[in-house]
Enzyme design. Structure first.
Site, PDB file in Angstrom:
ATOM      1  N   HIS A 117       9.772  78.409  -4.261  1.00 17.45           N
ATOM      2  CA  HIS A 117      10.582  77.962  -3.274  1.00 17.45           C
ATOM      3  C   HIS A 117      11.545  79.298  -2.618  1.00 17.45           C
ATOM      4  CE1 HIS A 117      12.226  75.296  -0.228  1.00 17.45           C
ATOM      5  NE2 HIS A 117      13.605  76.060  -0.273  1.00 17.45           N
ATOM      6  N   GLU A 150       8.607  64.492  -8.576  1.00 17.88           N
ATOM      7  CA  GLU A 150       8.370  63.388  -7.609  1.00 17.88           C
ATOM      8  C   GLU A 150       9.488  63.703  -6.320  1.00 17.88           C
ATOM      9  OE1 GLU A 150      10.445  61.382 -10.877  1.00 17.88           O
ATOM     10  OE2 GLU A 150       8.842  62.587 -10.666  1.00 17.88           O
TER      11      GLU A 150
HETATM   12  C1  GRF Z   1       6.653  81.656   0.466  1.00 17.67           C
HETATM   13  O1  GRF Z   1       7.799  81.941   0.764  1.00 17.67           O
HETATM   14  C2  GRF Z   1       6.635  80.573  -0.677  1.00 17.67           C
HETATM   15  O2  GRF Z   1       7.889  80.704  -1.205  1.00 17.67           O
HETATM   16  C3  GRF Z   1       6.757  79.322   0.185  1.00 17.67           C
HETATM   17  O3  GRF Z   1       5.595  79.478   1.018  1.00 17.67           O
HETATM   18  C4  GRF Z   1       5.560  81.068   1.108  1.00 17.67           C
HETATM   19  C5  GRF Z   1       3.858  81.101   0.990  1.00 17.67           C
HETATM   20  O4  GRF Z   1       3.671  82.567   1.372  1.00 17.67           O
HETATM   21  N1  GRF Z   1       6.616  78.118  -0.773  1.00 17.67           N
HETATM   22  P1  GRF Z   1       2.463  83.139   0.688  1.00 17.67           P
HETATM   23  O5  GRF Z   1       1.250  82.187   1.378  1.00 17.67           O
HETATM   24  O6  GRF Z   1       2.278  83.257  -0.669  1.00 17.67           O
HETATM   25  O7  GRF Z   1       2.384  84.392   1.022  1.00 17.67           O
END
Ligand code: GRF
Length: 211
Positions: A117, A150
């Site tokens: 995240h 969850e």
């Molecule tokens: C990333 O910023 C990740 O943290 C979030 O969604 C984005 C995905 O980017 N969960 P990618 O598809 O891996 O380039």
């Protein structure tokens, strides 16, 4: 639980919905020998046009697409779980997977689903975390790799990386700099999880005491 034995070898199931740059960073870390005993078993997308799926095919990796739009969550997840099982996946890595997992999915892979995240959780869960952080005016931003439970962006945190927010940043520049950290952090977190050197203690992911 003996984490190391559980992940020998670690067979990753990557779930993505978009460009897949985090997936590619993990694949590169494996290729470079930085993640020993780890292999990508399958790359799955819920979006047919996801760039990450094309990239996985170019790398010769097994791929699958289960379009989620218009389907009941539990039914879609049952297909994904079946595919992960068929490929003997023991560690699921969400990499830009823009879909909440059903309780059945989480129960099917207990303490074996990771997510990345782009904020320092518990601040700014949910969509556009980088934009949220920028608008809030934080001075330190970053990313978090955590186990999935969850609740949204909530499970035990494995690793965080922080960067300063610059006066010259806009939300896009900040997101780009966080992404560079993400690409390092995800592989490092996978390495820790499969190493067997860490354990979950309450909400904390900590190094096991050596005897
Ligand atoms: C990333 O910023 C990740 O943290 C979030 O969604 C984005 C995905 O980017 N969960 P990618 O598809 O891996 O380039």
């Amino acid at each position: 639980m003996n984490i190391a034995a559980q992940f020998r070898p670690a067979r990753l199931g990557i779930l993505l919905s978009g460009r897949g740059s985090n997936f590619l960073a993990i694949a590169a870390a494996i290729r470079a020998g930085r993640l020993k005993g780890v292999e990508i078993a399958v790359v799955i997308s819920n979006v047919a046009e996801a760039g990450g799926i094309e990239a996985a095919q170019e790398l010769g990796l097994p791929t699958a697409v289960f379009v989620s739009k218009g389907r009941k969550r539990a039914e879609h997840d049952a297909d994904v779980i079946g595919c992960l099982r068929a490929h003997q996946v023991n560690l699921v890595c969400l990499a830009g997977y823009m879909r909440l997992l059903s309780p059945d999915f989480i129960a099917a892979f207990p303490q074996c689903i990771l997510n990345i995240h782009p904020s320092l959780l518990p601040s700014f869960p949910g969509l556009d975390a980088q934009g949220q952080a920028f608008e809030y005016g934080v001075k330190i931003a970053g990313c978090t790799v955590h186990f999935v439970d969850e609740h949204l962006d909530h499970g035990t945190m494995i690793l965080q990386r922080a960067i300063p927010v610059l006066d010259t940043d806009d939300a896009h520049a900040l997101a780009d700099r966080i992404l560079i950290e993400e690409h390092q952090a995800y592989s490092e977190a996978i390495g820790r999880v499969v190493s067997g050197e860490y354990e979950v203690r309450g909400r904390r992911f900590v190094k096991r005491a050596t005897v």
